[in-house]
Scaffold this active site. Structure first.
Site, short mmCIF file in Angstrom:
data_model
loop_
_atom_site.label_atom_id
_atom_site.label_comp_id
_atom_site.label_asym_id
_atom_site.label_seq_id
_atom_site.Cartn_x
_atom_site.Cartn_y
_atom_site.Cartn_z
N HIS A 197 0.81 -1.21 0.00
CA HIS A 197 0.00 0.00 0.00
C HIS A 197 0.84 1.26 0.00
CE1 HIS A 197 -3.00 -3.02 0.70
NE2 HIS A 197 -3.74 -2.20 -0.01
N GLU A 441 -11.10 -10.99 -5.29
CA GLU A 441 -9.65 -10.94 -5.08
C GLU A 441 -9.15 -12.16 -4.32
OE1 GLU A 441 -8.79 -7.28 -2.94
OE2 GLU A 441 -10.60 -7.44 -1.75
N ASP A 465 -4.50 -8.41 -4.73
CA ASP A 465 -4.68 -9.53 -3.81
C ASP A 465 -4.91 -10.83 -4.55
OD1 ASP A 465 -4.37 -8.67 -1.11
OD2 ASP A 465 -6.09 -7.37 -1.44
N CYS A 512 -9.54 -2.97 -10.55
CA CYS A 512 -9.05 -1.82 -9.79
C CYS A 512 -7.68 -2.10 -9.16
CB CYS A 512 -10.06 -1.38 -8.74
SG CYS A 512 -10.43 -2.64 -7.52
C1 PEP Z 1 -6.52 -5.21 -4.94
O1 PEP Z 1 -6.34 -6.08 -4.10
O2 PEP Z 1 -6.21 -5.34 -6.14
C2 PEP Z 1 -7.11 -3.92 -4.55
C3 PEP Z 1 -7.42 -3.01 -5.44
O3 PEP Z 1 -7.28 -3.69 -3.23
P1 PEP Z 1 -6.08 -3.29 -2.24
O4 PEP Z 1 -4.87 -3.04 -3.08
O5 PEP Z 1 -6.53 -2.11 -1.50
O6 PEP Z 1 -5.96 -4.53 -1.41
MG MG Z 2 -7.30 -5.99 -2.17
#
Ligand code: PEP
Ligand code: MG
Length: 586
Positions: A197, A441, A465, A512
């Site tokens: 993140h 995910e 994920d 996403c």
């Molecule tokens: C993902 O897992 O691709 C996602 C968009 O969520 P995060 O990166 O916040 O886990």
């Molecule tokens: Mg995720």
């Protein structure tokens, strides 16, 4: 000066956020106390004890305030969590021990530190896990007293100069966002992968970042000159004048490209053979919605709301949720805004009493996202209420993260229905038909994608994920970063399956995860029939440019070819050939 004095010393890491930056390093020291030991002369020892008494009083007041807030927001069960802190503070033996060390000549901070170490050492030998966990409480109380003695709330970044490059062993997402206002040029960290993140926050800020550099924080000193190349995943220490010149030219090229991309704002994201797809933006703060709309995003495809929970001591209440979501709605007018319910846990650790996943042994597999919301419905309800209230002011939608089975979706919806009922009795306006979606995910969700699609309005693939959980590769661990592979045949087949299953139910699909923001994969996602790309605001125009240069028909042909193969090299060759033909360079 660097301890390593080699000119143009190149350190290899993970390309976490694109772009190049050149500047002076600011080496962030982690938040660990380096408690100074001083000897207090006999005549000043009673004064030192008074200082300690005052710090105890202040700490007690701090804890009591936190207790009241927790009690009023979450109820007495949650407030009880910090009762343990109060008990310890009021324990006469604890204070007696600290006084004893002061009487022997220790300064108050050092005396507290010694007693805390003594207690925690004795706890460490206990086998019972419950007692072992109490070590964190003891350290917390010790830190609070020392904070008060030092008269500070920790502000590790208070000396940060604008325009520098932050170098650290690790930056938590919370630390990363706390320096968001500082206008720094880039990040370089010892640990972390491409979809940690911290990397995502750096991408959101459109600043270059290289993670996984292993020992950069120990070989660089604040003030050293450093180049960060977030395209190639390298850091260059002590750059020579020639190297600086090369990077300045590269920066110029980047700036020119940015200007060129600006011209695309008014154009739609359509392929050369007229196939239209949507490009939306991922944000983690309402302020980013402006950047998203300035870059022509067609909505917010992912609002990561968990960032609201960082760097604070009390939970956000429904009013705060409502205000934040309205801020985004104001910015985006009638465009869709997908609010993802909190995805705390994993590497997004908030320390709000009960929300402390640092204590889990395997947080990515632990009490994360929807699991946490279903376990603590009070927290979930506050967010859902805020979202529903805001839904009267824009095209707001709800998305649940980390869904692994249909029951979780239904359980979440059940709570949503209860909150809707509550709002109705309170006569508060909201959109009764608010759209609901899930993130796919987790592999188990892929296998039931069709069933999930039957019960939702939209689906979004979280490739960050999905790749981690499918390939058993920790997304933040640089040691396995080379195994984190979006082109793995199983990942490609999973994505294709999700899209086909959702389409069979008439449900739109977006991606996403970071895969959507990487132009090397644009043709693949397009060829699979993806409806929407959701990317950090700074990548919206780049993805649009790539799509506008692609042929939908040729993308479909390419994916047919790669889906037949289970061999990485064959897939890579086919994708490379395609990307070369259509100039899809990241
Ligand atoms: C993902 O897992 O691709 C996602 C968009 O969520 P995060 O990166 O916040 O886990
Ligand atoms: Mg995720």
């Amino acid at each position: 000066m660097n301890k390593e004095k080699r000119i143009d010393f190149i350190v290899h890491g993970v390309a976490a956020s694109a772009g190049v930056a050149f500047g002076k390093a600011f080496v962030f020291q982690e938040d660990v106390y380096n408690i100074e030991k001083r000897t207090v002369l006999l005549e000043f020892r009673s004064q030192e004890k008074k200082r300690l008494e005052k710090a105890f009083e202040d700490t007690k007041a701090d804890i009591e305030v936190a207790h009241i807030k927790l009690n009023s927001e979450l109820g007495k069960d949650y407030a009880r969590i910090i009762d343990a802190h109060l008990l310890m503070l009021e324990d006469p033996d604890f204070k007696k021990d600290v006084f004893k060390f002061i009487s022997e000549g220790d300064n108050a901070e050092y005396a507290v530190h010694k007693v805390i170490n003594k207690i925690t050492a004795s706890f460490e030998t206990i086998k019972d896990d419950y007692f072992k966990e109490r070590i964190h409480d003891i350290r917390d109380v010790g830190e609070k007293i020392i904070d008060n003695l030092l008269g500070k709330k920790k502000e590790s970044f208070s000396n940060l100069q604008e325009g520098c490059i932050v170098v650290a062993h690790n930056l938590t997402p919370a630390e990363t966002i706390s320096i968001r206002e500082k206008k720094i040029k880039g990040f370089a960290t010892d640990i972390g992968g491409k979809t940690s993140h911290t990397a995502i926050v750096a991408q959101g800020l459109a600043i270059p970042a290289v993670t996984g550099l292993r020992n950069i924080a120990s070989i660089v000193c604040s003030g050293d000159e450093i180049i960060i190349n977030g395209n190639k995943g390298i850091a260059i220490l002590n750059p020579s004048n020639e190297t600086i010149d090369i990077y300045k030219k590269e920066l110029d090229i980047e700036l020119n490209e940015k200007k060129e991309l600006e011209n695309l704002k008014k154009f739609v994201s359509v392929t050369i053979d007229n196939h239209k797809v949507g490009i939306l933006a991922n944000i983690d703060d309402p302020g980013e919605a402006k950047v998203a709309s300035d870059n022509g995003a067609e909505g917010i495809g992912l609002y990561r709301t968990e960032f609201m929970y960082f760097n604070r001591e009390v939970m956000p209440v429904e009013k705060e949720h409502f205000e934040k979501y309205c801020e985004v709605a104001n910015q985006m007018s009638d465009l869709p805004i997908i609010i993802r319910t909190i995805d705390l846990g994993g590497d997004k650790l908030a320390k709000l009493g009960l929300l402390d996943s640092t204590q889990e042994k395997n947080p990515f597999m632990g009490l994360r996202a929807i699991r946490l919301c279903l376990k603590y419905p009070k927290i979930f309800r506050a967010q859902l209420k805020g979202i529903l209230m805001a839904s009267a002011f824009g095209d707001i939608r709800i998305m649940y993260p980390m869904i692994s089975g249909i029951e979780e979706l239904r359980a979440a919806n059940k709570i949503l229905e209860q909150v809707k009922k509550e709002l109705k009795t309170e006569n508060v306006a909201f959109n009764e038909n608010i759209k609901i979606g899930v993130m796919i995910e987790i592999p188990s969700a892929v296998l039931i994608a069709r069933e999930l699609a039957k019960e939702v309005d939209f689906v979004s693939i979280g490739t960050n994920d999905l790749i981690q959980y499918s390939l058993a590769v920790d997304r933040v661990n640089e040691n396995v970063a080379n195994l984190y592979d979006p082109l793995h045949p199983s990942i490609l087949r999973f994505i294709k399956k999700i899209i086909d299953d959702a389409h069979a139910e008439g449900v739109k699909v977006s991606v996403c995860g970071e895969m959507a923001a990487d132009t090397r994969y644009t043709g693949i996602l397009l060829g699979f029939g993806l409806d929407e790309f959701s990317v950090v605001p700074s990548r919206v125009l780049k993805i649009k440019k790539t799509i506008r240069g692609l042929s939908f028909e040729k993308s479909q042909e390419m994916v047919l070819e790669i889906l037949k193969s289970s061999e990485k090299q064959q897939i890579l060759d086919a994708v490379d050939r395609f990307n070369e033909e259509f100039k899809c360079l990241n």
